[in-house]
Design a protein around this motif. Structure first.
Motif, PDB file in Angstrom:
ATOM      1  N   GLN A 122      -9.082  -1.652  -3.316  1.00  0.00           N
ATOM      2  CA  GLN A 122     -10.195  -1.121  -4.122  1.00  0.00           C
ATOM      3  C   GLN A 122     -10.173   0.403  -4.142  1.00  0.00           C
ATOM      4  OE1 GLN A 122     -11.567  -3.754  -5.461  1.00  0.00           O
ATOM      5  NE2 GLN A 122     -10.425  -5.028  -3.995  1.00  0.00           N
ATOM      6  N   GLY A 123      -9.119   1.008  -3.607  1.00  0.00           N
ATOM      7  CA  GLY A 123      -8.990   2.465  -3.647  1.00  0.00           C
ATOM      8  C   GLY A 123      -9.697   3.196  -2.532  1.00  0.00           C
ATOM      9  N   ARG A 124      -9.958   2.499  -1.403  1.00  0.00           N
ATOM     10  CA  ARG A 124     -10.628   3.142  -0.278  1.00  0.00           C
ATOM     11  C   ARG A 124      -9.969   2.711   1.031  1.00  0.00           C
ATOM     12  NH1 ARG A 124     -15.219   5.615  -1.680  1.00  0.00           N
ATOM     13  NH2 ARG A 124     -15.779   5.911   0.504  1.00  0.00           N
ATOM     14  N   ASN A 144       0.849  -1.181   0.000  1.00  0.00           N
ATOM     15  CA  ASN A 144       0.000   0.000   0.000  1.00  0.00           C
ATOM     16  C   ASN A 144       0.891   1.240   0.000  1.00  0.00           C
ATOM     17  OD1 ASN A 144      -2.179   1.697   0.136  1.00  0.00           O
ATOM     18  ND2 ASN A 144      -2.910   1.005   2.131  1.00  0.00           N
ATOM     19  N   SER A 145       0.286   2.409  -0.055  1.00  0.00           N
ATOM     20  CA  SER A 145       1.033   3.665  -0.098  1.00  0.00           C
ATOM     21  C   SER A 145       1.907   3.856   1.141  1.00  0.00           C
ATOM     22  CB  SER A 145       0.058   4.840  -0.202  1.00  0.00           C
ATOM     23  OG  SER A 145      -0.697   4.757  -1.396  1.00  0.00           O
ATOM     24  N   ASN A 146       3.026   4.544   0.948  1.00  0.00           N
ATOM     25  CA  ASN A 146       3.924   4.916   2.035  1.00  0.00           C
ATOM     26  C   ASN A 146       4.293   3.716   2.905  1.00  0.00           C
ATOM     27  OD1 ASN A 146       5.438   6.961   3.264  1.00  0.00           O
ATOM     28  ND2 ASN A 146       3.918   7.235   4.867  1.00  0.00           N
ATOM     29  N   SER A 147       4.721   2.633   2.266  1.00  0.00           N
ATOM     30  CA  SER A 147       5.070   1.396   2.958  1.00  0.00           C
ATOM     31  C   SER A 147       6.403   0.881   2.432  1.00  0.00           C
ATOM     32  CB  SER A 147       3.983   0.326   2.751  1.00  0.00           C
ATOM     33  OG  SER A 147       2.724   0.787   3.214  1.00  0.00           O
ATOM     34  N   SER A 148       7.034  -0.002   3.198  1.00  0.00           N
ATOM     35  CA  SER A 148       8.310  -0.565   2.759  1.00  0.00           C
ATOM     36  C   SER A 148       8.410  -2.025   3.175  1.00  0.00           C
ATOM     37  CB  SER A 148       9.492   0.222   3.341  1.00  0.00           C
ATOM     38  OG  SER A 148       9.520   0.114   4.746  1.00  0.00           O
ATOM     39  N   LEU A 149       9.145  -2.789   2.365  1.00  0.00           N
ATOM     40  CA  LEU A 149       9.364  -4.212   2.602  1.00  0.00           C
ATOM     41  C   LEU A 149      10.836  -4.505   2.341  1.00  0.00           C
ATOM     42  CD1 LEU A 149       7.570  -6.942   2.992  1.00  0.00           C
ATOM     43  CD2 LEU A 149       8.112  -7.290   0.580  1.00  0.00           C
ATOM     44  N   GLY A 158     -16.227   5.281   9.212  1.00  0.00           N
ATOM     45  CA  GLY A 158     -16.498   5.762   7.859  1.00  0.00           C
ATOM     46  C   GLY A 158     -15.363   5.379   6.936  1.00  0.00           C
ATOM     47  N   SER A 159     -15.243   6.091   5.828  1.00  0.00           N
ATOM     48  CA  SER A 159     -14.218   5.760   4.837  1.00  0.00           C
ATOM     49  C   SER A 159     -13.873   6.997   4.018  1.00  0.00           C
ATOM     50  CB  SER A 159     -14.707   4.649   3.904  1.00  0.00           C
ATOM     51  OG  SER A 159     -15.809   5.097   3.121  1.00  0.00           O
ATOM     52  N   PHE A 160     -12.776   6.902   3.272  1.00  0.00           N
ATOM     53  CA  PHE A 160     -12.459   7.947   2.289  1.00  0.00           C
ATOM     54  C   PHE A 160     -11.814   7.284   1.071  1.00  0.00           C
ATOM     55  CE2 PHE A 160      -8.555   7.864   4.912  1.00  0.00           C
ATOM     56  CZ  PHE A 160      -7.581   7.768   3.937  1.00  0.00           C
ATOM     57  N   ALA A 161     -12.048   7.891  -0.103  1.00  0.00           N
ATOM     58  CA  ALA A 161     -11.461   7.397  -1.348  1.00  0.00           C
ATOM     59  C   ALA A 161     -10.074   7.985  -1.527  1.00  0.00           C
ATOM     60  CB  ALA A 161     -12.355   7.760  -2.536  1.00  0.00           C
ATOM     61  N   HIS A 162      -9.235   7.309  -2.303  1.00  0.00           N
ATOM     62  CA  HIS A 162      -7.835   7.705  -2.451  1.00  0.00           C
ATOM     63  C   HIS A 162      -7.572   8.618  -3.652  1.00  0.00           C
ATOM     64  CE1 HIS A 162      -6.684   3.680  -0.267  1.00  0.00           C
ATOM     65  NE2 HIS A 162      -7.293   4.550   0.521  1.00  0.00           N
TER      66      HIS A 162
END
Length: 305
Positions: free
Chosen positions: A232-234, A124-129, A270-274
């Motif tokens: 799914q972009g949320r 996902n965004s702003n992540s590292s492996l 709740g939720s927010f879209a990306h």
């Protein structure tokens, strides 16, 4: 037996006992390392006949005995150059054997990573492996910061190290989120084991089960989704501290919050879209009754009066 680095170093130096060598030859990585060593033979010092070289120099001087004397040439064999090349080669080899491979994503970015055994990890965004560059078959272990969805091939044990806990698997699909404030693990297929870093919590998860560790609070739950919402972009939250929601907004849009006097301990559902930062901020902050200002560059969000 000594640690892996020591054993491989002793093998390259020819210092292993027959028993240790016999054991090492059974290691799944042995043939790969042997081929690397063979390919680096070009760094060895070339052989030469010292007596033949001496005779050639004397013959050359004899042929020039009636000529006008010249300043003698200095023949330098530069043996230290070969030693340096060999040392550099071994340093390179150790770097290849024991280095780490790292993958990372910026805010608003995702990445699919394929591991050496065919397993897949979607960041996902702003992540590292990160993982070991070699010796994968002997230690299938990765370190995660942020959030990722794993599709692991069946086989020997696989382990994910996160800041708040450790997840062990044998072959499954699961999602891990650990951005510092809390850690959440959700199993979508197969079976995983979760252990908290402090050793206080252990849980076995099968399909549709999740665990959440937030400070001293440990909760187990269930879900019915086929894939993580972020794929799914949320981003979806159920009674989650607002501060954690803000961290996810920062990860998705690359923004930074100045909290001031706003209460970010209250719970958000709740939720927010990306896709759009303006809409995302309205979706989260307006229902919570928190006034905010977004600077013209859309990088800093000031909360409160």
């Amino acid at each position: 037996m000594a640690d892996k680095q020591t054993i491989w170093a002793k093998w390259m130096a020819g210092e292993l006992s027959p028993e240790e060598l016999s054991t090492l030859e059974q290691h799944p990585e042995f043939e790969e390392h042997r081929r690397i060593i063979q390919g680096m033979q070009r760094f060895q010092k070339p052989a030469f006949d010292k007596e033949a070289l001496r005779a050639k120099i004397i013959q050359h001087r004899g042929a020039k005995v009636h000529s006008k004397p010249k300043s003698p040439k200095v023949v330098s064999l530069k043996w230290w150059g070969y030693v340096g090349a060999a040392a550099a080669a071994f340093a390179l080899l150790f770097g290849l054997l024991f280095n780490e491979v790292q993958y990372s994503t910026a805010p608003g970015e995702t990445l699919v990573v394929e591991l050496p055994d065919g397993s897949q990890v979607q960041l996902n965004s702003n992540s590292s492996l990160s993982r070991k560059g070699f010796l994968w078959n002997s230690s299938k272990e990765v370190a995660l910061e942020g959030e990722a969805y794993f599709k692991i091939q069946k086989g020997d044990g696989f382990m994910v190290q996160a800041n708040s806990g450790i997840v062990g698997v044998l072959g499954t699909e699961f999602n891990i989120k650990d951005r510092g404030a809390a850690m959440e693990v959700a199993c979508f297929e197969g079976k995983v084991r979760f252990n908290s870093r402090d050793g206080r919590h252990e849980s076995y998860l099968t399909k549709g089960m999740l665990v959440r560790l937030e400070g001293d609070q440990f909760k187990e739950g269930t879900f019915s989704k086929d894939s993580p919402d972020w794929m799914q972009g949320r981003s979806v939250f159920n009674t989650i501290p607002l501060g954690e929601v803000l961290v996810e907004l920062e990860a998705q849009f690359g923004i930074r919050f100045e909290v001031n006097n706003a209460d970010i301990s209250q719970k958000f559902t709740g939720s927010f879209a990306h896709q759009n930062v303006d809409i995302a901020l309205q979706t989260v902050l307006v229902p919570m009754g928190i006034p905010y200002q977004l600077d013209p560059d859309k990088k800093v969000v000031i909360l409160g009066q």
